[in-house]
Motif scaffolding. Structure first.
Motif, short mmCIF file in Angstrom:
data_model
loop_
_atom_site.label_atom_id
_atom_site.label_comp_id
_atom_site.label_asym_id
_atom_site.label_seq_id
_atom_site.Cartn_x
_atom_site.Cartn_y
_atom_site.Cartn_z
N GLY A 14 2.53 -8.18 5.69
CA GLY A 14 3.65 -8.86 5.07
C GLY A 14 4.96 -8.34 5.62
O GLY A 14 5.01 -7.37 6.38
N ASP A 15 6.06 -8.96 5.22
CA ASP A 15 7.37 -8.58 5.73
C ASP A 15 7.96 -7.37 5.01
O ASP A 15 8.81 -6.68 5.55
CB ASP A 15 8.35 -9.76 5.61
CG ASP A 15 7.93 -10.93 6.48
OD1 ASP A 15 7.37 -10.67 7.56
OD2 ASP A 15 8.17 -12.09 6.07
N ASN A 16 7.51 -7.10 3.80
CA ASN A 16 8.11 -6.03 3.00
C ASN A 16 7.02 -5.08 2.52
O ASN A 16 6.38 -5.32 1.49
CB ASN A 16 8.86 -6.65 1.81
CG ASN A 16 9.73 -5.63 1.11
OD1 ASN A 16 10.00 -4.56 1.64
ND2 ASN A 16 10.14 -5.95 -0.11
N LEU A 17 6.80 -4.01 3.26
CA LEU A 17 5.74 -3.06 2.93
C LEU A 17 6.29 -1.95 2.04
O LEU A 17 6.91 -0.99 2.51
CB LEU A 17 5.16 -2.46 4.23
CG LEU A 17 4.66 -3.48 5.26
CD1 LEU A 17 4.14 -2.77 6.51
CD2 LEU A 17 3.58 -4.36 4.66
N GLN A 18 6.08 -2.11 0.74
CA GLN A 18 6.67 -1.18 -0.23
C GLN A 18 5.68 -0.14 -0.75
O GLN A 18 6.09 0.81 -1.40
CB GLN A 18 7.24 -1.98 -1.41
CG GLN A 18 8.39 -2.89 -1.01
CD GLN A 18 9.00 -3.59 -2.22
OE1 GLN A 18 8.33 -3.82 -3.22
NE2 GLN A 18 10.28 -3.91 -2.12
N ARG A 19 4.40 -0.33 -0.51
CA ARG A 19 3.40 0.60 -1.04
C ARG A 19 2.40 0.93 0.06
O ARG A 19 1.69 0.07 0.56
CB ARG A 19 2.69 -0.01 -2.23
CG ARG A 19 1.64 0.88 -2.86
CD ARG A 19 2.27 2.04 -3.63
NE ARG A 19 2.72 1.61 -4.94
CZ ARG A 19 3.24 2.41 -5.86
NH1 ARG A 19 3.39 3.68 -5.61
NH2 ARG A 19 3.62 1.94 -7.02
N ILE A 20 2.34 2.22 0.45
CA ILE A 20 1.48 2.68 1.54
C ILE A 20 0.45 3.65 1.00
O ILE A 20 0.75 4.52 0.18
CB ILE A 20 2.32 3.42 2.62
CG1 ILE A 20 3.48 2.55 3.12
CG2 ILE A 20 1.43 3.85 3.78
CD1 ILE A 20 4.51 3.33 3.92
N GLU A 37 9.00 8.49 2.07
CA GLU A 37 8.37 9.18 0.95
C GLU A 37 8.20 8.28 -0.27
O GLU A 37 7.15 8.27 -0.91
CB GLU A 37 9.17 10.42 0.55
CG GLU A 37 8.58 11.16 -0.65
CD GLU A 37 9.36 12.42 -1.01
OE1 GLU A 37 8.92 13.14 -1.93
OE2 GLU A 37 10.41 12.68 -0.37
N ASN A 38 9.21 7.50 -0.59
CA ASN A 38 9.16 6.66 -1.79
C ASN A 38 8.15 5.53 -1.67
O ASN A 38 7.70 4.98 -2.69
CB ASN A 38 10.54 6.06 -2.08
CG ASN A 38 11.55 7.12 -2.51
OD1 ASN A 38 11.16 8.17 -3.02
ND2 ASN A 38 12.82 6.85 -2.30
#
Length: 266
Positions: A14-20, A37-38
């Motif tokens: 996806g375009d917005n990778l907020q959770r790794i 980190e966040n």
């Protein structure tokens, strides 16, 4: 976005990778140093750098076995794996949860490629460009300090019971070569062959290296090996000989000190 990982697999992101979720310690450290980190939601119990990350981030298992339910609960946008650290079966199961990027690091250039890929994946190109240039410079400057002379032959132990060596075609082997060290385990052997200590002398190493990881070799193990080998035995920090990514920058300072210990043998 579609990107090929280091196994040449198409990874649809996806375009917005907020959770790794990161299942590789050295890659977790790289993410942190890229200011992510966040975004790191899950890591393994072996992700020890930086130390505080384990206190604030969900532990989802180890590198060979994970709690798939914990990872599923995190609803990750991407899961980061490595061909050697993680298993093919894990990757297949993880792909049912989220896109999985798999690294494959054997050479110094492979490590630079991974850093570049992370820059594109996580929109950190400005940082990864600088990382890559600094690493190239650090390697070049280090190798200029190495004195001319014969390459010492080394046996690099990574495990006990069974006794196991790092062979050719490994990232450890690459870093040994960067240090002008010749691995006694050549391409006709497996990547991590087992050995009987009574056969160690026949490999004719100039020095035996005992890594701090994955098996935590200590002074007592030097005594154990010395019963079968009369040469020099040296404990080494395994992180600097096997971790890639941002850990490579301080590694070259460590290698300078390491070379001073070996200078009398050349």
């Amino acid at each position: 976005m579609i990107i090929k990982d280091q196994l040449q697999r198409d990874v649809h992101l996806g375009d917005n990778l907020q959770r790794i979720v990161s299942l590789v310690p050295s890659q977790t450290e790289l993410l942190y140093d890229l200011g992510l980190e966040n975004e790191i939601g899950g890591i393994t119990k072996f992700c020890i750098h930086p130390n505080h990350l384990r206190k604030n981030t969900r532990i989802v298992g180890g590198t060979k076995q994970v709690h798939f339910d914990r990872i599923r609960d995190l609803k990750p946008d991407i899961i980061l794996c490595n061909k050697e650290e993680n298993t093919k079966e894990m990757v297949k199961e993880l792909e049912k949860i989220a896109p999985v990027h798999v690294s494959d690091i054997k050479t110094f250039e492979d490590s630079l490629e991974l850093i570049d890929q992370y820059g594109r994946i996580f929109n950190r190109e400005h940082l990864t460009f600088r990382f890559i240039e600094d690493l190239k410079s650090a390697k070049e400057n280090f190798q200029k300090t190495l004195k001319e002379g014969r390459n010492l032959k080394v046996a690099y132990f990574i495990w006990r019971d069974p006794w196991m060596l790092a062979g050719s075609g490994t990232f450890i082997d690459t870093l040994l070569k960067i240090n002008k060290l010749e691995n006694v385990i050549q391409a006709n052997r497996s990547r991590y062959p087992t050995i009987d200590l009574k056969d160690l002398e026949s490999l004719r190493p100039d020095v035996v290296l005992l890594s701090s990881e994955p098996f935590p070799f200590r002074e007592k193990h030097k005594k154990e090996i010395s019963k079968h080998f009369e040469g020099k035995i040296q404990l080494v920090d395994g992180e600097y000989f096997s971790w890639y990514g941002s850990r490579l920058l301080p590694a070259f300072d460590y290698f300078r000190k390491f070379q001073m210990k070996l200078s009398s043998l050349r």
